[in-house]
Design a protein around this motif. Structure first.
Motif, PDB file in Angstrom:
ATOM      1  N   GLN A  76      28.324  43.447  39.226  1.00  0.00           N
ATOM      2  CA  GLN A  76      28.921  43.916  37.981  1.00  0.00           C
ATOM      3  C   GLN A  76      30.234  44.637  38.282  1.00  0.00           C
TER       4      GLN A  76
ATOM      5  N   THR B  65      36.661  47.835  34.609  1.00  0.00           N
ATOM      6  CA  THR B  65      38.114  47.791  34.468  1.00  0.00           C
ATOM      7  C   THR B  65      38.755  48.595  35.596  1.00  0.00           C
TER       8      THR B  65
ATOM      9  N   MET C 241      40.813  43.560  34.777  1.00  0.00           N
ATOM     10  CA  MET C 241      39.421  43.384  35.150  1.00  0.00           C
ATOM     11  C   MET C 241      39.261  43.591  36.647  1.00  0.00           C
TER      12      MET C 241
ATOM     13  N   TRP D   3      30.830  39.830  37.379  1.00  0.00           N
ATOM     14  CA  TRP D   3      30.671  39.690  35.921  1.00  0.00           C
ATOM     15  C   TRP D   3      31.247  40.930  35.251  1.00  0.00           C
ATOM     16  N   PHE D   4      32.082  40.731  34.223  1.00  0.00           N
ATOM     17  CA  PHE D   4      32.707  41.851  33.502  1.00  0.00           C
ATOM     18  C   PHE D   4      31.647  42.507  32.631  1.00  0.00           C
TER      19      PHE D   4
ATOM     20  N   PHE E 219      38.592  36.997  26.624  1.00  0.00           N
ATOM     21  CA  PHE E 219      37.664  38.132  26.498  1.00  0.00           C
ATOM     22  C   PHE E 219      37.235  38.424  25.064  1.00  0.00           C
TER      23      PHE E 219
END
Length: 231
Positions: free
Chosen positions: A104, A107, A113, A124-125, A195
């Motif tokens: 994970q 920012t 990102m 994964w954002f 996004f």
């Protein structure tokens, strides 16, 4: 003398008959021939009559029944479906031989990102959408390193219709289908498309591409693979 007596009796009798006839013909006419005022006859008011009058005075006009409230609009079925999102732990892309652990990321200080720590893993954002939920989930990976190719080195070889699979720690798997592949200048990538919100369940894969800019210490372009949850 006898004649005078009979004359007087006859006069009295005529007056009496005349008075009786006038009274019988119109009881409201007096001897003067003018109508006589009479008191209006009013029936006595009883307690029941007073109650009825009071009720009549206090009676109200019934209001019409309110119209029934309109039936609430039912959201489209597309918005009622349960969320399918998972926290991805493993990413697989069979067409290019990728199977990588997912970490994970959030920012970075630059506002961009974050990137995965491992060259062989992907990120994964996490502040964004979970894969499977409605919206755009985003997973990023490195294209190469100082020592050679990285996890997304062959990402540009994907074609429309290829599968991308994510799996959580419980073994739940979701399959996404590649829809399109686009390359954008590093500072001109459409962030809303990548996004932003979507009514569809989408998973977008991002990596670097193009020439390496030594001054910026990154590649000049971004490669984005748009995928959609398999129905």
């Amino acid at each position: 003398m006898r004649k005078a007596t009979w004359t007087l009796l006859l006069a009295i009798l005529l007056v009496t008959i005349s008075a009786c006839s006038s009274s019988a013909a119109d009881p409201n006419v007096g001897g003067s021939g003018r109508p006589q005022a009479t008191a209006a006859t009013t029936a006595p008011t009883t307690g029941e009559d007073r109650d009825t009058s009071a009720n009549a005075a206090n009676a109200t006009i019934p209001l019409p029944s309110p119209s029934p409230s309109p039936t609430p609009l039912t959201p489209p079925a597309v918005l009622k479906e349960a969320n399918l999102g998972i926290v991805p732990a493993v990413l697989e892309i069979p067409a290019i031989g990728v199977k990588a652990d997912v970490e994970q990321v959030g920012t970075a200080a630059s506002g961009e990102m974050g990137v995965p720590a491992s060259m062989d893993g992907v990120g994964w954002f996490e502040p964004g959408t979970k894969p499977g939920d409605r919206g755009n989930a985003v997973i990023a990976g490195h294209v190469d390193s100082k020592t050679g190719p990285a996890v997304f080195y062959k990402l540009d070889q994907l074609e429309k219709g290829d599968e991308v699979i994510v799996e959580d720690v419980h073994g739940k798997r979701l399959t996404f289908i590649v829809q399109q592949i686009e390359s954008y200048p590093r500072e001109a990538a459409p962030m809303e498309d990548i996004f932003g919100f979507s009514y569809q369940s989408q998973l977008n894969l991002i990596t670097c591409t193009g020439e390496f800019n030594r001054e910026a210490k990154t590649h000049d372009e971004r490669l984005v693979v748009y995928t959609e949850l398999k129905k």
